[in-house]
Scaffold this motif. Sequence first.
Motif, PDB file in Angstrom:
ATOM      1  N   HIS A   1       0.893  -1.259  -0.028  1.00 55.35           N
ATOM      2  CA  HIS A   1       0.080   0.123  -0.061  1.00 55.35           C
ATOM      3  C   HIS A   1       0.889   1.178  -0.113  1.00 55.35           C
ATOM      4  O   HIS A   1       0.438   2.357  -0.497  1.00 55.35           O
ATOM      5  CB  HIS A   1      -0.616   0.090   1.299  1.00 55.35           C
ATOM      6  N   THR A   2       2.026   1.173   0.238  1.00 53.29           N
ATOM      7  CA  THR A   2       2.775   2.291   0.563  1.00 53.29           C
ATOM      8  C   THR A   2       4.464   1.919   0.166  1.00 53.29           C
ATOM      9  O   THR A   2       4.765   0.735  -0.141  1.00 53.29           O
ATOM     10  CB  THR A   2       3.022   2.969   2.146  1.00 53.29           C
ATOM     11  N   GLU A   3       5.096   3.002   0.124  1.00 53.65           N
ATOM     12  CA  GLU A   3       6.631   2.629  -0.482  1.00 53.65           C
ATOM     13  C   GLU A   3       7.232   1.958   0.766  1.00 53.65           C
ATOM     14  O   GLU A   3       8.114   0.766   0.060  1.00 53.65           O
ATOM     15  CB  GLU A   3       7.412   4.193  -0.540  1.00 53.65           C
ATOM     16  N   ALA A   4       7.048   2.060   1.708  1.00 54.49           N
ATOM     17  CA  ALA A   4       7.556   1.289   2.859  1.00 54.49           C
ATOM     18  C   ALA A   4       7.358  -0.334   2.684  1.00 54.49           C
ATOM     19  O   ALA A   4       8.303  -0.938   3.055  1.00 54.49           O
ATOM     20  CB  ALA A   4       7.294   1.598   4.173  1.00 54.49           C
ATOM     21  N   ASP A   5       6.069  -0.544   2.217  1.00 54.64           N
ATOM     22  CA  ASP A   5       5.760  -1.862   2.106  1.00 54.64           C
ATOM     23  C   ASP A   5       6.534  -2.682   1.046  1.00 54.64           C
ATOM     24  O   ASP A   5       6.765  -4.009   1.034  1.00 54.64           O
ATOM     25  CB  ASP A   5       4.226  -1.832   1.505  1.00 54.64           C
ATOM     26  N   LEU A   6       7.059  -1.940   0.211  1.00 50.52           N
ATOM     27  CA  LEU A   6       7.825  -2.612  -0.998  1.00 50.52           C
ATOM     28  C   LEU A   6       9.191  -3.483  -0.414  1.00 50.52           C
ATOM     29  O   LEU A   6       9.426  -4.499  -0.999  1.00 50.52           O
ATOM     30  CB  LEU A   6       8.494  -1.627  -1.817  1.00 50.52           C
ATOM     31  N   GLU A   7       9.696  -2.910   0.971  1.00 48.75           N
ATOM     32  CA  GLU A   7      10.754  -3.607   1.283  1.00 48.75           C
ATOM     33  C   GLU A   7      10.827  -5.102   1.505  1.00 48.75           C
ATOM     34  O   GLU A   7      11.598  -5.939   1.683  1.00 48.75           O
ATOM     35  CB  GLU A   7      11.454  -3.046   2.464  1.00 48.75           C
ATOM     36  N   GLY A   8       9.442  -5.323   1.899  1.00 47.18           N
ATOM     37  CA  GLY A   8       9.274  -6.672   2.339  1.00 47.18           C
ATOM     38  C   GLY A   8       9.193  -8.157   1.386  1.00 47.18           C
ATOM     39  O   GLY A   8       9.062  -9.078   1.392  1.00 47.18           O
ATOM     40  N   PHE A   9       9.311  -7.589  -0.096  1.00 47.22           N
ATOM     41  CA  PHE A   9       9.300  -8.514  -1.056  1.00 47.22           C
ATOM     42  C   PHE A   9      10.271  -8.557  -1.859  1.00 47.22           C
ATOM     43  O   PHE A   9      11.110  -7.699  -2.137  1.00 47.22           O
ATOM     44  CB  PHE A   9       7.926  -8.140  -1.765  1.00 47.22           C
ATOM     45  N   ASP A  10      10.336 -10.005  -2.857  1.00 51.11           N
ATOM     46  CA  ASP A  10      11.354 -10.217  -3.715  1.00 51.11           C
ATOM     47  C   ASP A  10      10.778  -9.842  -5.229  1.00 51.11           C
ATOM     48  O   ASP A  10      11.706 -10.048  -6.094  1.00 51.11           O
ATOM     49  CB  ASP A  10      12.247 -11.199  -3.493  1.00 51.11           C
ATOM     50  N   ARG A  11       9.581  -9.678  -5.539  1.00 47.59           N
ATOM     51  CA  ARG A  11       9.264  -9.215  -6.812  1.00 47.59           C
ATOM     52  C   ARG A  11       7.588  -8.871  -6.583  1.00 47.59           C
ATOM     53  O   ARG A  11       7.066  -8.978  -5.650  1.00 47.59           O
ATOM     54  CB  ARG A  11       9.047 -10.765  -7.618  1.00 47.59           C
TER      55      ARG A  11
ATOM     56  N   PHE B   1       6.996 -16.760 -12.932  1.00 47.01           N
ATOM     57  CA  PHE B   1       7.488 -15.653 -12.641  1.00 47.01           C
ATOM     58  C   PHE B   1       7.743 -15.566 -11.124  1.00 47.01           C
ATOM     59  O   PHE B   1       8.829 -14.955 -10.571  1.00 47.01           O
ATOM     60  CB  PHE B   1       6.015 -14.665 -12.745  1.00 47.01           C
ATOM     61  N   SER B   2       7.321 -16.412 -10.290  1.00 50.56           N
ATOM     62  CA  SER B   2       7.432 -16.618  -9.069  1.00 50.56           C
ATOM     63  C   SER B   2       9.112 -17.024  -8.865  1.00 50.56           C
ATOM     64  O   SER B   2       9.720 -16.872  -7.753  1.00 50.56           O
ATOM     65  CB  SER B   2       6.811 -17.488  -8.271  1.00 50.56           C
ATOM     66  N   ASN B   3       9.679 -17.767 -10.045  1.00 41.83           N
ATOM     67  CA  ASN B   3      11.118 -18.045  -9.980  1.00 41.83           C
ATOM     68  C   ASN B   3      11.934 -17.261 -10.728  1.00 41.83           C
ATOM     69  O   ASN B   3      13.254 -17.784 -10.911  1.00 41.83           O
ATOM     70  CB  ASN B   3      10.709 -19.707 -10.299  1.00 41.83           C
TER      71      ASN B   3
END
Length: 196
Positions: free
Chosen positions: A30-40, A193-195
């Motif tokens: 939802h926010t820019e900070a949330d992007l950090e927790g994912f690898d794609r 895509f997940s790989n």
Amino acid sequence: MIGIIRYGAGNIFSLTAALDRLGIAYGMVHTEADLEGFDRYIIPGVGHAGAAMQKLQGTGLIPAIKALKKPTLGICVGMQLMTAYSEEGDADLVNIFPIKTLKFASDADFKVPHTGWNQVFAEKDNPLFRDIPNGSHFYYVHSYFIEYNPLYTLASTNYINNFSASIWHNNFYGVQFHPEKSGTYGETLLKNFSNI
């Protein structure tokens, strides 16, 4: 883990249900900070490209999305948002791909919106289409298409005219069809895509 970018454009139930079936972990951005927790990331979308762009602008996420270095997949309107411009709403878009989203010409022999199954032909070797036979059918619902450009076209479909069914540049991918509604091969694409 996949971060689904939420900006208020469309129902994501079919997408999350497909990821659940495949056992692919995901969460919401939802926010820019949330992007950090994912690898794609996946940018979903249905409906009107101009309205979707306004909603995306309202999140403040556009600069962060353009700066992403991890694999990012736009689906349907989510892919169209990555182009430079759409005739739908006469809207300037995110411009990750310097190509346009155009309206299908009216044609007495073809219905618009383009709804249903159509063949997809890969034009480049890419892991997104691994284990998917060329000419496999995927499910579409759209009235606007991304202009064919061989530099960015990963796969194409012909309906009224030839158009980009999938685009690719660096870590950014897009598909006009709905893999989450496209049966076995759609699920194969999401798994691929997940790989990546």
